[in-house]
Design a protein around this motif. Structure first.
Motif, mmCIF file in Angstrom:
data_model
loop_
_atom_site.group_PDB
_atom_site.id
_atom_site.type_symbol
_atom_site.label_atom_id
_atom_site.label_comp_id
_atom_site.label_asym_id
_atom_site.label_seq_id
_atom_site.Cartn_x
_atom_site.Cartn_y
_atom_site.Cartn_z
ATOM 1 N N ASP A 23 0.870 -1.300 -0.062
ATOM 2 C CA ASP A 23 -0.195 0.024 0.079
ATOM 3 C C ASP A 23 1.087 1.347 0.127
ATOM 4 O O ASP A 23 1.510 1.364 1.016
ATOM 5 C CB ASP A 23 -0.764 -0.018 1.396
ATOM 6 C CG ASP A 23 -2.076 1.070 1.437
ATOM 7 O OD1 ASP A 23 -1.421 2.012 0.662
ATOM 8 O OD2 ASP A 23 -3.141 0.747 1.681
ATOM 9 N N SER A 24 0.549 2.071 -1.086
ATOM 10 C CA SER A 24 1.772 3.222 -1.122
ATOM 11 C C SER A 24 1.750 4.211 -0.018
ATOM 12 O O SER A 24 2.636 5.059 0.056
ATOM 13 C CB SER A 24 1.457 3.866 -2.622
ATOM 14 O OG SER A 24 0.439 4.121 -2.808
ATOM 15 N N SER A 25 0.342 4.304 0.313
ATOM 16 C CA SER A 25 0.327 5.259 1.475
ATOM 17 C C SER A 25 0.741 4.939 2.884
ATOM 18 O O SER A 25 1.469 5.560 3.739
ATOM 19 C CB SER A 25 -1.250 5.781 1.794
ATOM 20 O OG SER A 25 -1.909 4.516 1.876
ATOM 21 N N THR A 26 0.455 3.590 3.400
ATOM 22 C CA THR A 26 0.978 3.092 4.573
ATOM 23 C C THR A 26 2.289 2.413 4.412
ATOM 24 O O THR A 26 3.114 2.080 5.494
ATOM 25 C CB THR A 26 0.121 2.367 5.015
ATOM 26 O OG1 THR A 26 -0.230 1.069 4.383
ATOM 27 C CG2 THR A 26 -1.366 2.834 5.470
ATOM 28 N N GLY A 27 2.795 1.994 3.340
ATOM 29 C CA GLY A 27 3.784 1.236 3.117
ATOM 30 C C GLY A 27 3.679 -0.315 3.742
ATOM 31 O O GLY A 27 4.752 -1.129 3.820
ATOM 32 N N LYS A 28 2.425 -0.488 3.959
ATOM 33 C CA LYS A 28 2.090 -2.073 4.385
ATOM 34 C C LYS A 28 2.059 -2.879 3.403
ATOM 35 O O LYS A 28 1.562 -2.576 2.208
ATOM 36 C CB LYS A 28 0.754 -1.981 5.439
ATOM 37 C CG LYS A 28 0.897 -1.284 6.620
ATOM 38 C CD LYS A 28 0.377 -2.098 7.788
ATOM 39 C CE LYS A 28 0.700 -1.878 9.069
ATOM 40 N NZ LYS A 28 0.330 -0.313 9.711
ATOM 41 N N GLY B 117 10.170 4.682 7.170
ATOM 42 C CA GLY B 117 9.794 5.727 5.941
ATOM 43 C C GLY B 117 10.224 5.329 4.608
ATOM 44 O O GLY B 117 10.059 6.254 3.726
ATOM 45 N N VAL B 118 10.782 4.214 4.385
ATOM 46 C CA VAL B 118 11.109 3.785 3.089
ATOM 47 C C VAL B 118 10.100 3.151 2.201
ATOM 48 O O VAL B 118 9.313 2.083 2.629
ATOM 49 C CB VAL B 118 12.308 2.536 3.114
ATOM 50 C CG1 VAL B 118 12.680 2.265 1.771
ATOM 51 C CG2 VAL B 118 13.444 3.211 3.836
#
Ligand SMILES: [Zn+2]
Ligand SMILES: [Zn+2]
Length: 561
Positions: free
Chosen positions: A483-488, A525-526
């Motif tokens: 998920d590009s918003s959460t990085g999950k 935050g990567v």
């Protein structure tokens, strides 16, 4: 004698009245022979061949000289002199003519016929100038004189190139068989005359410089062949180079003598023998050569097949026969003759073929157990003679790997060529002949250019490295959706392996490690897919290395949603 100069840069401008010689291939390898001569702003090329790939160049069809250094000077080329019709001298011509089709080709009758047939397959009709021994032709500022040399293909020529800078002589490939089948000797009187006049720079075939003595005459093979023919009571299958007209002539003669018929098998063999026969280089008694289909109606002891594949080339007829992948099925009692050299690097492939044939019951006669081959290149004894006759002022060994070039230089020195006048160059090294002295002046680009299928030069060393890893270790692909918003991670990771020897279900153990790496990345935050891919590659690579001691290619794909 000069040594390798890795520090060399681009050469300075050629001094007025100097002759520049740049080998673009053939020095440091046996293959892709090509030498560029430059005088007064004009260029003359001698040979333009290919090199055949080895096992560490998977998937590559051919290796060409790099034309980069002449690419923007194609209009300056006055011609390409082809010394003879072997692939390592003519095979690159179609690729150069693709860049400029009207560069004239200069060569003997057979050489031109062979290159024209090859160019026809590339849909190129070349401008040609046929020459013969004794001829002189002016090509731009280059006064060329052609001299007969004996080699493992008929009609080979050496070339003397006269310019105001002096005379350079390029031998092409040669030996000094004193009893050649066609009685066309290496023209020693002509070389002696050139020597008297003064050869300022001699470029000589180094292939056999390490081999002491003299090459036995080609015709010695005929007795060995006859012995084999006399004792064979089933079919005889001979593999040879498709251009070795005199070897094949001796096979035809033996077949004729022992009442057998001959069929040529394989495209290049059929084509070349057709040309050689038509032009009168191959003498075929009436009715001797038949179509391969007619052989089925003949008893086994009246059959000879002549095919290619003597180097173990996987697609050639002989390898396919060894693998039962050819219409001709080897059976118990067949005799197979490999009437050819064993080019270094091909050993494994050739012995694989010999074993395959033996397994089906064939009696295999080869260089290792019978004298069915003599080399086409002058041995040390011949080269010594040659240097004493030519008395070169400067010497430049060509056509060889480093060990051959060095051995050849040593022979020149033994005959009295001053060591500081012997130039051992390698591909791309520029040699200038100025005021009668040959010296290295720089280096131009001369790396391998790979032909793979229809692509020329697109495959690089990096691609080959990938291919070797894929071949040796296989590949693991990792697919993750984040998920590009959460990085999950919202999908995967899904792992698949090919050729790595790791079962897909074993990857369950690495999934937590990937999840962990991705979770940490999200925390830090990567989120950039490329960075995530690197993290995954590292995690999976470490896991595979720790648990399996392997290094497969790891191909992570991160998709953002
Ligand atoms: Zn040759
Ligand atoms: Zn050659």
């Amino acid at each position: 004698m000069s040594h390798p100069h890795p520090e060399l840069g681009a050469p300075p401008k050629l001094p007025e009245g100097g002759l520049r010689v740049t080998p673009l291939g053939g020095l440091g390898e046996i293959g892709r022979n090509m030498t560029v001569f430059e005088y007064g702003g004009r260029l003359l090329i001698v040979d333009c061949g290919v090199l055949f790939p080895e096992e560490e160049q998977p998937g590559i069809d051919l290796i060409l000289p790099d034309f980069t250094s002449i690419r923007d000077r194609l209009d300056d080329i006055d011609g390409i002199v082809l010394t003879h019709g072997h692939e390592d001298h003519i095979g690159g011509v179609p690729y150069l003519l693709r860049e400029k089709p009207d560069i004239p080709l200069i060569g003997s009758k057979l050489t031109l016929a062979l290159i024209e047939a090859k160019l026809q397959e590339h849909r190129i009709r070349p401008y040609t100038l046929e020459v013969a021994e004794g001829d002189r032709e002016r090509l731009g500022p280059f006064e060329c004189q052609f001299i007969a040399v004996n080699h493992s293909i008929p009609d080979a020529l050496a070339v003397a190139i006269r310019t105001p800078a002096g005379m350079a002589v390029h031998t092409g490939d040669f030996k000094m068989d004193q009893l050649p089948l066609d009685r066309r000797l290496t023209d020693l009187p002509a070389f002696a005359k050139l020597g008297e006049e003064g050869i300022d720079l001699l470029l000589t075939d180094s292939t056999n410089a390490e081999v002491p003595g003299f090459v036995p005459p080609e015709r010695d093979i005929s007795n060995v062949l006859r012995q084999v023919f006399a004792s064979a009571d089933k079919r005889i299958i001979v593999a040879s180079f498709a251009s070795h007209v005199h070897r094949i002539q001796q096979i035809l003669d033996a077949a004729h003598e022992y009442g057998r018929r001959v069929a040529f098998v394989g495209r290049s063999m059929v084509r070349n023998m057709g040309i050689a026969r038509e032009l009168g280089y191959l003498n075929v008694p009436a009715g001797l050569v038949v179509d391969v289909k007619t052989l089925d109606d003949l008893p086994d002891d009246e059959v000879v097949l002549v095919c290619t594949g003597s180097q173990g080339e996987p697609m050639a007829a002989l390898s396919r026969m060894a693998n039962r992948d050819h219409q001709i099925r080897i059976v118990q009692g067949d005799t197979v003759i490999l009437a050819s050299s064993l080019i270094p690097g091909n050993e494994n492939a050739v012995y694989r073929v010999i074993n395959g044939l033996s397994r089906w019951g064939a009696n295999v006669v080869h260089k290792g157990n019978a004298k069915v081959h003599v080399s086409g290149h002058a041995s040390a004894g011949e080269l010594l003679y040659f240097y004493n006759i030519c008395k070169p002022r400067n010497l430049m060994p060509v056509h060889g790997e480093w060990r051959h070039l060095r051995a050849n230089a040593e022979l020149g020195a033994l005959t009295g060529v001053p060591k500081d006048r012997i130039v051992i160059a390698e591909d791309g090294v520029v040699v200038d002949l100025v005021d009668g002295i040959a010296k290295i002046s720089g280096k131009v680009q001369a790396g391998y250019v790979y032909v793979d299928g229809l692509s020329v030069g697109d495959v690089t060393e990096t691609h080959l490295k990938d291919r070797r890893i894929l071949g040796d270790e296989g590949i693991i692909s990792v697919f993750v959706v984040v998920d590009s918003s959460t990085g999950k991670t919202v999908g995967g990771p899904n792992l698949h392996a090919r050729g790595s020897g790791i079962d897909d279900k074993d990857f369950d153990a690495v999934v937590p490690k990937i999840d962990e790496a991705l979770a940490k990345a999200a925390q830090d935050g990567v989120a950039e897919p490329h960075q995530l891919q690197q993290l995954i590659r590292r995690a999976v690579g470490k896991w595979v290395s720790d648990n399996y001691r392997r290094r497969p290619m790891i191909l992570p794909v991160v998709v953002e949603v």
